[in-house]
Write a protein that holds these residues in place. Sequence first.
Motif, PDB file in Angstrom:
ATOM      1  N   HIS A 148       0.824  -1.211   0.000  1.00  0.00           N
ATOM      2  CA  HIS A 148       0.000   0.000   0.000  1.00  0.00           C
ATOM      3  C   HIS A 148       0.863   1.269   0.000  1.00  0.00           C
ATOM      4  O   HIS A 148       0.544   2.238  -0.695  1.00  0.00           O
ATOM      5  CB  HIS A 148      -0.916  -0.034   1.229  1.00  0.00           C
ATOM      6  CG  HIS A 148      -1.613   1.251   1.528  1.00  0.00           C
ATOM      7  ND1 HIS A 148      -2.637   1.740   0.746  1.00  0.00           N
ATOM      8  CD2 HIS A 148      -1.407   2.167   2.515  1.00  0.00           C
ATOM      9  CE1 HIS A 148      -3.052   2.903   1.252  1.00  0.00           C
ATOM     10  NE2 HIS A 148      -2.319   3.179   2.319  1.00  0.00           N
TER      11      HIS A 148
ATOM     12  N   SER B 100      -6.458   1.850  -0.391  1.00  0.00           N
ATOM     13  CA  SER B 100      -7.077   1.663   0.929  1.00  0.00           C
ATOM     14  C   SER B 100      -8.511   2.168   0.932  1.00  0.00           C
ATOM     15  O   SER B 100      -9.459   1.398   1.059  1.00  0.00           O
ATOM     16  CB  SER B 100      -6.265   2.379   2.001  1.00  0.00           C
ATOM     17  OG  SER B 100      -6.022   3.729   1.630  1.00  0.00           O
TER      18      SER B 100
ATOM     19  N   HIS C   1       3.132   9.541   4.759  1.00  0.00           N
ATOM     20  CA  HIS C   1       2.129   8.476   4.741  1.00  0.00           C
ATOM     21  C   HIS C   1       2.783   7.141   5.099  1.00  0.00           C
ATOM     22  O   HIS C   1       2.258   6.355   5.892  1.00  0.00           O
ATOM     23  CB  HIS C   1       1.491   8.428   3.346  1.00  0.00           C
ATOM     24  CG  HIS C   1       0.630   7.237   3.119  1.00  0.00           C
ATOM     25  ND1 HIS C   1       1.051   6.152   2.366  1.00  0.00           N
ATOM     26  CD2 HIS C   1      -0.619   6.941   3.537  1.00  0.00           C
ATOM     27  CE1 HIS C   1       0.088   5.255   2.343  1.00  0.00           C
ATOM     28  NE2 HIS C   1      -0.934   5.697   3.034  1.00  0.00           N
TER      29      HIS C   1
ATOM     30  N   HIS D 177       2.251   4.238   8.148  1.00  0.00           N
ATOM     31  CA  HIS D 177       2.096   2.794   7.982  1.00  0.00           C
ATOM     32  C   HIS D 177       3.204   2.010   8.663  1.00  0.00           C
ATOM     33  O   HIS D 177       3.021   0.830   8.972  1.00  0.00           O
ATOM     34  CB  HIS D 177       1.985   2.434   6.501  1.00  0.00           C
ATOM     35  CG  HIS D 177       0.590   2.659   5.994  1.00  0.00           C
ATOM     36  ND1 HIS D 177      -0.407   1.729   6.143  1.00  0.00           N
ATOM     37  CD2 HIS D 177       0.029   3.741   5.405  1.00  0.00           C
ATOM     38  CE1 HIS D 177      -1.530   2.216   5.636  1.00  0.00           C
ATOM     39  NE2 HIS D 177      -1.292   3.435   5.190  1.00  0.00           N
TER      40      HIS D 177
HETATM   41 FE   LIG Z   1      -2.613   4.621   3.900  1.00  0.00          FE
END
Ligand SMILES: [Fe+2]
Length: 410
Positions: free
Chosen positions: A13, A43, A106, A110
């Motif tokens: 992702h 997502s 980002h 994660h």
């Molecule tokens: Fe994300």
Amino acid sequence: MVYGSPPKWNLGHCTWAIEAFVLEPMVPDYRYFNPRYPYLFNSYYNTVGDRVDRNKRGLLSRPTVNEVYQYRHGVDETVTGIFEKNFTGVRNRQEFLDRLELAINHEQQHQELFFTDLKHIFYSSPMQPVYLETDRSWFDSKKGSSGEAARFVEFDEILTEVGFKGEGFCYDNELGRHKVYLNPFAIAERPVLNQEYLEFVEAGGYRDHRWWLSDAWATLQGEGWEHPLYWEKEGNRWFEFTLHGKIPLNPLQPVVHLSFFEADAFARFKGCRLPTEFEWEYVADQTIGTKNDSGVDSPEISPKKTVSYEGHFMDAGFYHPVTLDPVPAGCGNFWGNVWEWTMSSYLPYPGFKTPEGAVAEYNGKFMNAQRVLRGGSCVTPSDHIRLSYRNFFEPFQRWQFSGFRLARDL
Ligand SMILES: [Fe+2]
């Protein structure tokens, strides 16, 4: 657990986000590394298209972990090549860099989810695997934390400002610095400890509706909650599941893996409340140190100073909260260790604007029925956190490293 994702998905992702946020909008005729991957690794971005249901991510037996790493290396090469060719052919150099910075931030989020999700996966396995072997001294460390009742520090009424200021990266939800008025309040010097929360559990707090909001009571009954996530009682002894396996509950460690509902109930039990995010920001601002670029606390060596958030973060490689540093005066322990729930709903600041395209869906569309957490945790990268950083989760969620501190009106 529908909110957690497998490690492989988190890896894929983050790579997809570089394609979707940076390469596809900024490179003419960009072709995705694998045209099937956006469906797998998107997502929640409706702008980008359909996707695998969140609760089915664990069923993705293909691509393999190796293939996901090949995906990442391929996208890394594309990005590196753009730098080497001095952004030739890129639509807008500055926007490319801004978008890449967002994608990197980002990815840091994660990195945190990687650990919180993995912990829940290991906990849910009957084998309860151990992620890493432990230096037990971490758990035994008292670090001067006495376990005495927390002092409350009092603050006069004030008109102050909150929100992002200065230079560098921030998310859109921190912008719109604005004035807020704070009534006189008191806030605890530190987060709530296991031994304090245990009193609530053993006093029957989870069986007494008086402490719980209506939705909280319904959730507690529906889910069968009797104690924080990862706690377990064997005979008369309490244990906690960690990434180091199951360990005896450390009474002096900040309590962690609580929902907003549980934090709020405990506060009510103690005749207190949670701080607002603005009270938290106002007080935490007074605890921030500065350091110069060399990392040495001497302004003579380098005149350039950066803000320093001293705390227990992912960088320590421990991935579990530690006992607190003693605070000689005032408040402390705002940074790292456990996210702190606030009573504030996650709402837009004045003038909140979203950018064009898929990144418009990054933060703004979650400003509904969520609560704000502040300060970062033991699995947050240390350079990801800021004074104005607003994390947010739904009030029933408790698989993040979330704790809280108490406040009250004066
Ligand atoms: Fe994300």
